[in-house]
Scaffold this active site. Sequence first.
Site, PDB file in Angstrom:
ATOM      1  N   GLN A   1     -16.681   9.907  10.136  1.00 36.95           N
ATOM      2  CA  GLN A   1     -16.364   9.947  11.737  1.00 36.95           C
ATOM      3  C   GLN A   1     -16.942  10.631  12.582  1.00 36.95           C
ATOM      4  OE1 GLN A   1     -13.381   8.643  12.844  1.00 36.95           O
ATOM      5  NE2 GLN A   1     -14.314   8.778  14.536  1.00 36.95           N
TER       6      GLN A   1
ATOM      7  N   LYS B   1      -6.829   5.613  12.085  1.00 41.32           N
ATOM      8  CA  LYS B   1      -6.729   4.726  11.075  1.00 41.32           C
ATOM      9  C   LYS B   1      -5.970   4.517   9.743  1.00 41.32           C
ATOM     10  CE  LYS B   1     -11.251   5.166  13.478  1.00 41.32           C
ATOM     11  NZ  LYS B   1     -12.572   5.814  13.338  1.00 41.32           N
TER      12      LYS B   1
ATOM     13  N   ASP C   1     -18.487   0.684   8.606  1.00 37.31           N
ATOM     14  CA  ASP C   1     -19.027   0.738   9.885  1.00 37.31           C
ATOM     15  C   ASP C   1     -20.030  -0.255  10.391  1.00 37.31           C
ATOM     16  OD1 ASP C   1     -17.021   2.002  11.862  1.00 37.31           O
ATOM     17  OD2 ASP C   1     -17.892   4.671  11.178  1.00 37.31           O
TER      18      ASP C   1
HETATM   19  N1  GUN Z   1     -16.285   8.311  17.015  1.00 41.24           N
HETATM   20  C1  GUN Z   1     -16.024   7.379  17.526  1.00 41.24           C
HETATM   21  N2  GUN Z   1     -15.623   5.709  17.452  1.00 41.24           N
HETATM   22  C2  GUN Z   1     -16.200   5.705  16.040  1.00 41.24           C
HETATM   23  C3  GUN Z   1     -16.194   4.811  15.303  1.00 41.24           C
HETATM   24  O1  GUN Z   1     -15.727   3.653  15.403  1.00 41.24           O
HETATM   25  N3  GUN Z   1     -16.478   5.006  14.072  1.00 41.24           N
HETATM   26  C4  GUN Z   1     -17.189   6.052  13.108  1.00 41.24           C
HETATM   27  N4  GUN Z   1     -18.019   6.343  12.303  1.00 41.24           N
HETATM   28  N5  GUN Z   1     -17.308   7.366  14.110  1.00 41.24           N
HETATM   29  C5  GUN Z   1     -16.913   6.785  15.947  1.00 41.24           C
END
Ligand code: GUN
Length: 281
Positions: free
Chosen positions: A96, A52, A119
């Site tokens: 996350q 990211k 998200d």
């Molecule tokens: N953990 C695995 N995929 C994701 C996601 O798309 N967003 C977040 N915040 N955590 C994750």
Amino acid sequence: MPVIIDGKKLAKEIREKLKIECDELKERQIKPKLAVIMVGNDKASQIYVRNKSKACDEIGIAFEEHLLSEYIKQEKLINLIEKLNKDDSIHGILLQSPIPRNLDINEAFKTIAAEKDVDGFNPINVGKLCLNQNTFMPCTPYGIMKMFEAFDIDLTGKDVTIIGRSNIVGKPLVQCCLNKNATVTVCHSKTKDLKEHTKNADVVIVAIGKSKFITADMIKQDSIIIDVGMNRDENGKLTGDVDFENVAKKASYITPVPGGVGPMTIAMLMNNVIKAAKNLN
Ligand code: GUN
């Protein structure tokens, strides 16, 4: 042979467009910024967060990382989110997952300001998605919907079977597919006869984290197969939830792993950060 839905190529095109939008925002003195919170030392999360961060760099989005100890108290996590909510220089906040079990992730997601919730996990945004209102769509479902759009796959009237009911992928996907007029079935670990639901489906989307779980005998001829899985096989090779080699012989469209849904998830996160920056200014 099926059409291989090249998520890597599509994600690159999306990122290039976003870079132009990001440059335009900067000309208006708006510098999009994403804050990511990671709690503990989950190895997979570290890789996701690194990817990211790289995508942000490439587009010109500022990236701020908050690494918290696995022993942190809930109150400290909430305090940090509240501080980021108030910080005008930050447009997107992402916590996350997973986070340690003693912490309440739902409470944390609820604390993220809805307008910075890139998200789409704040209950306000979850509700808006259910009501088919403009919101931040969770990034993996959003990426999958973009793939359908790019390949002119119209879900209207199609039987879509989703395998997996996570809050991050399976559940929001139900709403996304419903919003596109599909007939949706959701399967999960307690489903009695999974094959019964996959073998007649026009579209199968699988997100359960089991290597090569979907085999050719489970699907219909010419169906569309979307693989959200990210697993390591016995040789450490990245594999999806689909037995790609054999399923591809029967499918009309299929996503590979790697290079399918994964890059799209990150591209749509970047899209949501730029959207947040625009909305907040
Ligand atoms: N953990 C695995 N995929 C994701 C996601 O798309 N967003 C977040 N915040 N955590 C994750």
